[in-house]
Design a protein around this motif. Structure first.
Motif, PDB file in Angstrom:
ATOM      1  N   GLY A  34       1.072  -1.236  -0.100  1.00 13.77           N
ATOM      2  CA  GLY A  34       0.075   0.023  -0.069  1.00 13.77           C
ATOM      3  C   GLY A  34       0.681   1.220  -0.027  1.00 13.77           C
ATOM      4  O   GLY A  34       2.316   1.183  -0.333  1.00 13.77           O
ATOM      5  N   ASN A  35       0.220   2.332   0.252  1.00  9.49           N
ATOM      6  CA  ASN A  35       0.828   3.505   0.205  1.00  9.49           C
ATOM      7  C   ASN A  35       1.654   3.758   1.576  1.00  9.49           C
ATOM      8  O   ASN A  35       1.357   3.663   2.817  1.00  9.49           O
ATOM      9  CB  ASN A  35      -0.098   4.785   0.224  1.00  9.49           C
ATOM     10  CG  ASN A  35      -0.886   4.604  -1.119  1.00  9.49           C
ATOM     11  OD1 ASN A  35      -0.324   4.196  -2.141  1.00  9.49           O
ATOM     12  ND2 ASN A  35      -2.115   4.752  -0.797  1.00  9.49           N
ATOM     13  N   LYS A  36       2.854   4.524   1.534  1.00 12.24           N
ATOM     14  CA  LYS A  36       3.932   4.445   2.478  1.00 12.24           C
ATOM     15  C   LYS A  36       3.454   5.825   3.169  1.00 12.24           C
ATOM     16  O   LYS A  36       2.959   6.803   2.521  1.00 12.24           O
ATOM     17  CB  LYS A  36       5.099   4.616   2.257  1.00 12.24           C
ATOM     18  CG  LYS A  36       6.036   4.697   3.536  1.00 12.24           C
ATOM     19  CD  LYS A  36       7.590   4.622   2.938  1.00 12.24           C
ATOM     20  CE  LYS A  36       8.468   4.872   4.221  1.00 12.24           C
ATOM     21  NZ  LYS A  36       9.871   5.261   3.726  1.00 12.24           N
ATOM     22  N   LYS A  81      -2.262  -9.568   4.934  1.00  8.27           N
ATOM     23  CA  LYS A  81      -2.650  -8.403   4.119  1.00  8.27           C
ATOM     24  C   LYS A  81      -3.194  -8.712   2.978  1.00  8.27           C
ATOM     25  O   LYS A  81      -4.433  -8.244   2.315  1.00  8.27           O
ATOM     26  CB  LYS A  81      -1.377  -7.536   3.745  1.00  8.27           C
ATOM     27  CG  LYS A  81      -1.738  -6.200   2.679  1.00  8.27           C
ATOM     28  CD  LYS A  81      -1.738  -5.052   3.668  1.00  8.27           C
ATOM     29  CE  LYS A  81      -1.626  -3.698   2.975  1.00  8.27           C
ATOM     30  NZ  LYS A  81      -2.485  -2.946   3.717  1.00  8.27           N
ATOM     31  N   ALA A  82      -2.893  -9.819   2.237  1.00 10.87           N
ATOM     32  CA  ALA A  82      -3.471 -10.450   1.018  1.00 10.87           C
ATOM     33  C   ALA A  82      -4.933 -10.653   1.274  1.00 10.87           C
ATOM     34  O   ALA A  82      -5.929 -10.750   0.566  1.00 10.87           O
ATOM     35  CB  ALA A  82      -2.665 -11.463   0.619  1.00 10.87           C
ATOM     36  N   SER A  91      -6.108  -2.330   6.088  1.00  6.92           N
ATOM     37  CA  SER A  91      -5.346  -2.846   7.097  1.00  6.92           C
ATOM     38  C   SER A  91      -4.060  -1.787   6.818  1.00  6.92           C
ATOM     39  O   SER A  91      -3.880  -1.334   5.739  1.00  6.92           O
ATOM     40  CB  SER A  91      -4.840  -4.477   6.983  1.00  6.92           C
ATOM     41  OG  SER A  91      -4.500  -4.689   5.658  1.00  6.92           O
ATOM     42  N   ALA A  92      -3.045  -2.154   7.591  1.00  9.06           N
ATOM     43  CA  ALA A  92      -1.802  -1.281   7.573  1.00  9.06           C
ATOM     44  C   ALA A  92      -0.542  -2.307   8.159  1.00  9.06           C
ATOM     45  O   ALA A  92      -0.733  -2.931   9.022  1.00  9.06           O
ATOM     46  CB  ALA A  92      -1.753  -0.087   8.368  1.00  9.06           C
ATOM     47  N   SER A 134      -0.408   1.536   4.024  1.00 11.39           N
ATOM     48  CA  SER A 134      -1.857   0.986   4.241  1.00 11.39           C
ATOM     49  C   SER A 134      -2.405   1.208   2.862  1.00 11.39           C
ATOM     50  O   SER A 134      -1.936   1.973   2.025  1.00 11.39           O
ATOM     51  CB  SER A 134      -2.441   1.913   5.231  1.00 11.39           C
ATOM     52  OG  SER A 134      -2.037   3.472   4.896  1.00 11.39           O
ATOM     53  N   ASP A 135      -3.456   0.646   2.761  1.00 11.47           N
ATOM     54  CA  ASP A 135      -4.316   0.926   1.697  1.00 11.47           C
ATOM     55  C   ASP A 135      -5.902   1.297   2.113  1.00 11.47           C
ATOM     56  O   ASP A 135      -6.027   1.201   3.312  1.00 11.47           O
ATOM     57  CB  ASP A 135      -4.664  -0.729   1.011  1.00 11.47           C
ATOM     58  CG  ASP A 135      -4.880  -1.630   1.797  1.00 11.47           C
ATOM     59  OD1 ASP A 135      -5.079  -2.745   1.541  1.00 11.47           O
ATOM     60  OD2 ASP A 135      -5.393  -1.580   3.052  1.00 11.47           O
ATOM     61  N   ARG A 136      -6.499   1.844   0.969  1.00  7.63           N
ATOM     62  CA  ARG A 136      -7.561   2.463   1.378  1.00  7.63           C
ATOM     63  C   ARG A 136      -8.666   1.667   0.503  1.00  7.63           C
ATOM     64  O   ARG A 136      -9.075   2.094  -0.388  1.00  7.63           O
ATOM     65  CB  ARG A 136      -7.622   3.898   1.018  1.00  7.63           C
ATOM     66  CG  ARG A 136      -7.231   4.858   2.034  1.00  7.63           C
ATOM     67  CD  ARG A 136      -6.644   5.914   1.413  1.00  7.63           C
ATOM     68  NE  ARG A 136      -6.177   6.896   2.484  1.00  7.63           N
ATOM     69  CZ  ARG A 136      -5.169   7.027   3.090  1.00  7.63           C
ATOM     70  NH1 ARG A 136      -4.059   5.975   2.895  1.00  7.63           N
ATOM     71  NH2 ARG A 136      -4.721   7.973   4.060  1.00  7.63           N
TER      72      ARG A 136
END
Length: 142
Positions: A34-36, A81-82, A91-92, A134-136
């Motif tokens: 995800g995004n840092k 996470k997957a 999640s993060a 994290s992802d949104r």
């Protein structure tokens, strides 16, 4: 979903990151996490009920225990996470370090969904978070 199916899913999700981690540098697969940034706040993640993630936590623990592979914290975090992404649960993944008794740095990764630790709880209090990914995803409403 039955426990056996979740166990098999966890095993597959643990095998893939083990292979990737051993063959590729982190920067080549970090995008998946995800995004840092600082990680998602509880408001951004939404309220995640423990009843939704507890079966996944148990399946990941069993898979890590019974697979003939070394599934350390980063592999567990990526696999978790997957599994959470498949269920559209935000999640993060956190990466952290701590000094050990010899003055060297130990690294650790853990995964959180909402306020719940999914992976990496063992010894977590020693580690200071350096980065979060994290992802949104759009959560499912049940």
């Amino acid at each position: 979903i039955s426990e056996l199916l979740l166990f098999f899913e966890a095993c597959l999700m643990l095998i893939a990151p083990t292979l990737v981690k051993n063959m590729l540098p982190f920067r080549w697969y970090a995008w998946f996490l995800g995004n840092k940034g600082p990680g998602l706040g509880l408001r951004e993640q939404g309220e995640v009920g423990i009843e939704r993630i507890l079966p996944l936590i148990n399946a990941l623990r069993r898979g890590s225990r019974y697979l003939p592979l070394e599934c350390k914290c980063l592999v567990n975090a990526i696999a978790g996470k997957a599994m959470l992404k498949r269920r559209r649960i935000p999640s993060a993944v956190y990466l952290g370090v701590a000094k050990n008794g010899e003055g060297n740095l130990d690294a650790h990764a853990w995964l959180k969904a909402g306020k719940h630790l999914v992976t990496g709880a063992a010894g977590l209090e020693r580690f200071k978070s350096l980065a979060a990914f994290s992802d949104r995803v759009q959560p499912r409403h049940y």
